[in-house]
Design an enzyme around this catalytic site. Sequence first.
Site, short mmCIF file in Angstrom:
data_model
loop_
_atom_site.label_atom_id
_atom_site.label_comp_id
_atom_site.label_asym_id
_atom_site.label_seq_id
_atom_site.Cartn_x
_atom_site.Cartn_y
_atom_site.Cartn_z
CE LYS A 177 38.09 34.59 41.43
NZ LYS A 177 39.43 34.04 40.86
NE ARG B 270 41.65 38.28 45.87
CZ ARG B 270 41.16 38.46 44.64
NH1 ARG B 270 39.95 38.61 44.71
NH2 ARG B 270 41.92 37.88 43.51
NE ARG C 273 42.74 37.50 32.92
CZ ARG C 273 42.45 37.38 34.39
NH1 ARG C 273 41.26 36.98 34.74
NH2 ARG C 273 43.39 37.50 35.29
NE ARG D 283 43.51 41.22 35.90
CZ ARG D 283 42.73 40.37 36.42
NH1 ARG D 283 41.35 40.02 36.36
NH2 ARG D 283 43.23 40.21 37.69
NE ARG E 223 46.32 37.83 40.23
CZ ARG E 223 46.02 37.68 38.73
NH1 ARG E 223 46.98 37.93 37.80
NH2 ARG E 223 44.77 37.10 38.52
P1 AP5 Z 1 38.90 34.45 34.25
O1 AP5 Z 1 37.38 33.92 34.13
O2 AP5 Z 1 38.99 35.80 33.84
O3 AP5 Z 1 39.00 33.74 35.71
P2 AP5 Z 1 39.24 34.80 36.97
O4 AP5 Z 1 38.94 33.50 38.23
O5 AP5 Z 1 37.99 35.49 37.30
O6 AP5 Z 1 40.69 35.07 37.32
P3 AP5 Z 1 41.14 36.48 37.98
O7 AP5 Z 1 42.53 36.67 37.63
O8 AP5 Z 1 40.33 37.44 37.74
O9 AP5 Z 1 41.23 36.46 39.67
P4 AP5 Z 1 41.69 37.26 40.45
O10 AP5 Z 1 40.95 36.61 41.82
O11 AP5 Z 1 43.13 36.76 40.55
O12 AP5 Z 1 41.55 38.59 40.04
P5 AP5 Z 1 40.64 39.78 40.58
O13 AP5 Z 1 40.28 40.66 39.20
O14 AP5 Z 1 39.47 39.26 41.20
O15 AP5 Z 1 39.41 33.52 33.47
C1 AP5 Z 1 40.73 33.44 33.15
C2 AP5 Z 1 41.35 33.21 31.53
O16 AP5 Z 1 40.93 31.80 31.26
C3 AP5 Z 1 40.65 33.93 30.51
O17 AP5 Z 1 41.23 34.28 29.40
C4 AP5 Z 1 39.19 32.99 30.29
O18 AP5 Z 1 38.60 33.29 29.01
C5 AP5 Z 1 39.88 31.89 30.36
N1 AP5 Z 1 38.93 30.70 30.67
C6 AP5 Z 1 37.89 30.72 31.74
N2 AP5 Z 1 37.13 29.81 31.70
C7 AP5 Z 1 37.75 28.78 30.95
C8 AP5 Z 1 37.47 27.54 30.65
N3 AP5 Z 1 36.66 26.64 31.14
N4 AP5 Z 1 38.09 26.86 29.62
C9 AP5 Z 1 39.25 27.55 28.84
N5 AP5 Z 1 39.46 28.91 29.45
C10 AP5 Z 1 38.80 29.46 30.30
O19 AP5 Z 1 41.57 40.74 41.52
C11 AP5 Z 1 42.69 41.21 41.03
C12 AP5 Z 1 43.40 42.04 42.16
O20 AP5 Z 1 42.39 43.03 42.95
C13 AP5 Z 1 43.73 41.21 43.27
O21 AP5 Z 1 45.00 40.46 42.82
C14 AP5 Z 1 44.03 42.25 44.71
O22 AP5 Z 1 44.90 43.06 44.37
C15 AP5 Z 1 42.62 42.94 44.26
N6 AP5 Z 1 41.57 42.45 44.94
C16 AP5 Z 1 40.19 42.09 44.27
N7 AP5 Z 1 39.46 41.56 45.21
C17 AP5 Z 1 40.05 41.59 46.38
C18 AP5 Z 1 39.65 41.35 47.70
N8 AP5 Z 1 38.29 40.80 47.92
N9 AP5 Z 1 40.45 41.61 48.89
C19 AP5 Z 1 41.63 42.23 48.50
N10 AP5 Z 1 42.19 42.51 47.28
C20 AP5 Z 1 41.40 42.10 46.16
MG MG Z 2 38.13 37.69 37.62
#
Ligand code: AP5
Ligand code: MG
Length: 205
Positions: free
Chosen positions: A13, A88, A122, A151, A162
């Site tokens: 994402k 979410r 990552r 992270r 997660r």
């Molecule tokens: P990346 O682009 O970082 O993936 P992502 O989908 O953004 O993954 P996240 O772990 O950030 O998602 P998340 O939803 O768990 O975390 P968030 O920060 O939102 O890609 C991942 C890796 O793959 C990278 O190394 C990248 O280089 C590689 N990659 C990407 N695309 C690729 C491709 N095509 N080919 C090869 N490699 C590739 O949330 C964190 C925490 O915050 C949550 O657990 C929760 O506690 C809290 N939180 C956030 N939002 C909310 C909400 N709305 N409600 C409640 N709690 C929330």
């Molecule tokens: Mg992310």
Amino acid sequence: MRLVLLGPPGAGKGTQAALMCRRLRLLHISTGDMLRQELQAETELGLKAHAYIEKGELVPDNIILDMVRAKLKEPECENGYILDGFPRTLVQADALAQFVELDAVIYLEVPFEIIIKRLSGRRRCPKCGVIYHTSHYEKSTCSCGGVLYQREDDKLETVKNRLAVYEAETRPLIAYYSQKGLLRTVDGEGTPEDVDARIAALLEP
Ligand code: AP5
Ligand code: MG
């Protein structure tokens, strides 16, 4: 344009939002990045959120909704945005529908084994937020000079939680947005550029 990027942790994402924002000149709004910024600044909100993030649990809906409502009122949001990691839960999706009319919800579909590989390698820059992967980038510093870090919620045990939380709380949004006619499903495998091209084709008028 007002878009949502939906998908499991590690689906790409953040990576896709960065590419799409450059191409479409939209603002990238990641609730995960916003919470990490609050934590880095040691605000009350950041410290409260940390207890949930470190366990891979969701931060309570009321905290997230207050934060997002305030953000979307800012003038920089007027020209459109991509919401990454929000909504979410069904409660968040219903609340968003009260004050925003979305153009599309892009669901990145990626198999479980790939997610584990992506998250374990990552690395993130604490200064500018750019995301890397150890298989494509071997340096320990970002092009901006920031020292890359892993992270804390990318540890295997936390990742498993997660993913379980995603299945229980977030997966129901696929049916929710499908019923509203907003869901666009994209194959999230392949290079980031491949996936970006698929999204671009899908959003063409
Ligand atoms: P990346 O682009 O970082 O993936 P992502 O989908 O953004 O993954 P996240 O772990 O950030 O998602 P998340 O939803 O768990 O975390 P968030 O920060 O939102 O890609 C991942 C890796 O793959 C990278 O190394 C990248 O280089 C590689 N990659 C990407 N695309 C690729 C491709 N095509 N080919 C090869 N490699 C590739 O949330 C964190 C925490 O915050 C949550 O657990 C929760 O506690 C809290 N939180 C956030 N939002 C909310 C909400 N709305 N409600 C409640 N709690 C929330
Ligand atoms: Mg992310």
